[in-house]
Design a protein around this motif. Structure first.
Motif, PDB file in Angstrom:
ATOM      1  N   ARG A   1       0.804  -1.221   0.000  1.00 33.50           N
ATOM      2  CA  ARG A   1       0.000   0.000   0.000  1.00 33.50           C
ATOM      3  C   ARG A   1       0.838   1.271   0.000  1.00 33.50           C
ATOM      4  NH1 ARG A   1      -4.122  -1.020   4.829  1.00 33.50           N
ATOM      5  NH2 ARG A   1      -2.215  -1.900   5.716  1.00 33.50           N
ATOM      6  N   LEU A   2       1.953   1.260   0.736  1.00 35.28           N
ATOM      7  CA  LEU A   2       2.809   2.444   0.764  1.00 35.28           C
ATOM      8  C   LEU A   2       3.417   2.706  -0.607  1.00 35.28           C
ATOM      9  CD1 LEU A   2       4.203   4.768   2.195  1.00 35.28           C
ATOM     10  CD2 LEU A   2       5.987   3.162   2.936  1.00 35.28           C
ATOM     11  N   LEU A   3       3.910   1.651  -1.253  1.00 33.48           N
ATOM     12  CA  LEU A   3       4.473   1.809  -2.597  1.00 33.48           C
ATOM     13  C   LEU A   3       3.400   2.300  -3.560  1.00 33.48           C
ATOM     14  CD1 LEU A   3       6.739   1.464  -4.652  1.00 33.48           C
ATOM     15  CD2 LEU A   3       6.030  -0.922  -4.932  1.00 33.48           C
ATOM     16  N   LYS A   4       2.196   1.772  -3.443  1.00 33.44           N
ATOM     17  CA  LYS A   4       1.107   2.206  -4.322  1.00 33.44           C
ATOM     18  C   LYS A   4       0.844   3.693  -4.142  1.00 33.44           C
ATOM     19  CE  LYS A   4      -3.542   0.803  -5.768  1.00 33.44           C
ATOM     20  NZ  LYS A   4      -4.641  -0.165  -5.545  1.00 33.44           N
ATOM     21  N   ARG A   5       0.853   4.152  -2.889  1.00 37.75           N
ATOM     22  CA  ARG A   5       0.636   5.574  -2.617  1.00 37.75           C
ATOM     23  C   ARG A   5       1.746   6.439  -3.226  1.00 37.75           C
ATOM     24  NH1 ARG A   5       0.678   7.104   3.529  1.00 37.75           N
ATOM     25  NH2 ARG A   5       2.909   7.331   3.144  1.00 37.75           N
TER      26      ARG A   5
END
Length: 526
Positions: free
Chosen positions: A448-452
């Motif tokens: 999720r952090l990478l996606k953000r």
């Protein structure tokens, strides 16, 4: 950037500083928020600005962070104020500190919730020299504080107003998405990309394109008309100047220029918008209502600064070695003032120097990732710790710790290299095409952090040529923030979108969904 770069924070023990999530430095005073949502204050307590229930005239300055009791673990969701105010103080916890002054000064000694009538979610607060703006989720703006120069925008000649007052007049019925305060003036950006300004105009900081600066005060919002249909998406006010970025990543400036803060190669004020051509496209801009510094992050990932920097006047953008806009202000602003609060991820997310240096270290590596025949040296322990995908993969598919290689078939070398480096360093620096591939990888790996981070990178690269394809990708991957940004951009460039090849590639379902969302967000204009 580390908090330690700010001199007022250097007296705080390193172990304590590691617990800080948000910091704000204002001259010699500091406000901090920990990962446990504890609010702390330290430094000079001029005008009761620390919110520690003590009158600054009766106390010693506090350099050891103290808990601001009223805000303890509240996960701040409302707006509180404290310190010196002017006008008719009608809040609790107020102590009058100067009865003899014509403009009565009051000090609020502890955080006090502002007007109870502010019931809608607040999305932004901006502060000038002695006034504040508040933006709520419905795009409405409220103002309070000093009004000597019309900086509150409420068509009143009252010198001070202590209660947040909604700005109506020219902004009535319009949706505001950005606000910013200069020293004694204010600016707002509409969802249409139009800019309105009001307040003091002694150096043309309102950008109204007058042939001569208007001496009278502009007490109500007026539209900045000479932006040549540019759709502004970011705005930052300096002490007497303005930076504005449009959705094509072009940078416009206007206002005071005594210190070269407009970056146009001279020292002349500009009464209307002028475009900076020398650094090309930009992705972020920075200025402070208490300084004459300007800074920008260019699309080439380089940081530029100009204006009054560490006592030197720079009249054209100067390339720096800094890695963030915060560093510009940490090393060059006098007094030391952050242009906005500084937030950082915890160590396990942001990484540290030891972890960064371990990436691609063949001597300490116990695992080699192969992609397109090229090798990347990594460590099992770090992959297990930082990646849910690799943690599961190594557990299910690897029986022996002696195995040395993993061959990746579905990802390119460039994408895998950037992804693995991100696992070690915690940040993302790459080109648009790689960021797009990484967005698919992040969705597949459930990161999720990478996606953000990928969404943030892609949002800064949206153009009329690629917005249609990016909207389709955002829709497919349920990338909500990217999808929202694509809709906003497309709404302001509808004719160009419809003419683009990407729009021609949409199926009927996508077209219907797009216009349904535009209608819902009121982005369709006649």
């Amino acid at each position: 950037m580390n908090f330690e770069a700010w001199s007022p924070l250097t007296s705080i023990p390193r172990e304590s500083l590691r617990q800080i999530r948000v910091a704000h430095v204002f001259r010699r005073s500091v406000l901090l928020i920990t990962y446990n949502d504890e609010v702390l204050a330290s430094g000079y307590n001029d005008s009761g600005c620390l919110g520690l229930r003590i009158n600054f005239r009766d106390s010693k300055d506090r350099f050891v962070p103290q808990s601001v009791v009223e805000l303890h673990q509240k996960k701040i969701k409302a707006v509180y104020m404290w310190g010196k105010i002017r006008g008719n103080a009608d809040v609790e916890n107020v102590r009058q500190v100067n009865n003899e002054c014509e403009e009565q000064d009051y000090t609020i000694l502890e955080p006090t919730l502002i007007d109870q009538n502010i019931t809608k979610k607040v999305t932004k607060v901006a502060c000038g020299e002695d006034h504040c703006l508040l933006l709520n989720i419905d795009g409405e703006v409220y103002s309070w504080g000093g009004n000597n120069y019309g900086q509150l925008g409420i068509n009143s000649k009252e010198q001070q107003i202590a209660t947040p007052t909604k700005i109506e007049e020219q902004l009535a019925g319009k949706r505001i998405v950005k606000i910013s305060c200069g020293s004694y003036f204010s600016a707002a950006v509409l969802d249409s990309g139009e800019v309105f300004t009001w307040g003091f105009n002694n150096e043309g900081q309102l950008g109204l394109n007058d042939s001569e600066v208007r001496i009278e005060l502009i007490r109500m919002p007026e539209r900045v008309s000479n932006l040549n249909d540019a759709v502004i998406i970011k705005i930052m006010c300096g002490r007497e100047h303005v930076l504005a970025m449009n959705d094509s990543q072009e940078l416009f400036v206007w206002g005071g220029n005594r210190y070269g803060q407009l970056g146009l190669g001279d020292w002349k004020c500009r009464y209307g918008p002028a475009k900076i051509e020398t650094i090309g496209k930009v992705t972020k801009i920075a200025a402070s209502s208490h300084s004459h510094i300007s800074a920008a992050l260019a699309a080439n990932s380089k940081i530029y600064m100009w204006g009054r920097c560490a006592g030197t006047d720079i009249d054209v953008p100067k390339e720096t070695h800094y890695e963030s806009l915060h560093e510009v202000f940490a090393h060059n602003s006098k007094p030391r003032i952050m242009y906005k609060s500084m937030t950082r991820l915890p160590d396990y997310e942001s990484g540290n120097e030891t972890l960064k240096n371990a990436f691609e270290d063949a001597e300490t590596s116990d695992l080699i990732i192969k992609a397109e025949g090229k090798e990347i040296f990594v460590h099992r322990a770090i992959l297990r710790l930082r990646s849910e995908y690799f943690r599961t993969f190594l557990q299910e598919h690897w029986c022996s710790e002696t195995e040395k290689f993993i061959s990746i078939q579905r990802q390119s070398y460039d994408v895998m290299y950037v992804y693995l480096k991100y696992l070690y360093c915690g940040n993302l620096q790459t080109e648009l095409n790689v960021a797009l591939e990484l967005l698919f990888l992040a969705d597949e790996y459930n990161d999720r952090l990478l996606k953000r981070l990928c969404e943030m990178k892609i949002q800064s690269e949206i153009t009329t040529e690629n917005v249609a394809s990016l909207y389709s990708i955002a829709r497919k991957l349920d990338a909500k923030k990217l999808r929202k940004r694509c809709l906003s951009f497309a709404g302001n460039h509808m004719s160009d979108l419809i003419k683009s090849s990407g729009f021609d590639d949409w199926d009927v379902t996508t077209v219907k969904e797009f216009f349904r969302e535009c209608s819902k967000r009121k982005l369709l204009r006649s």
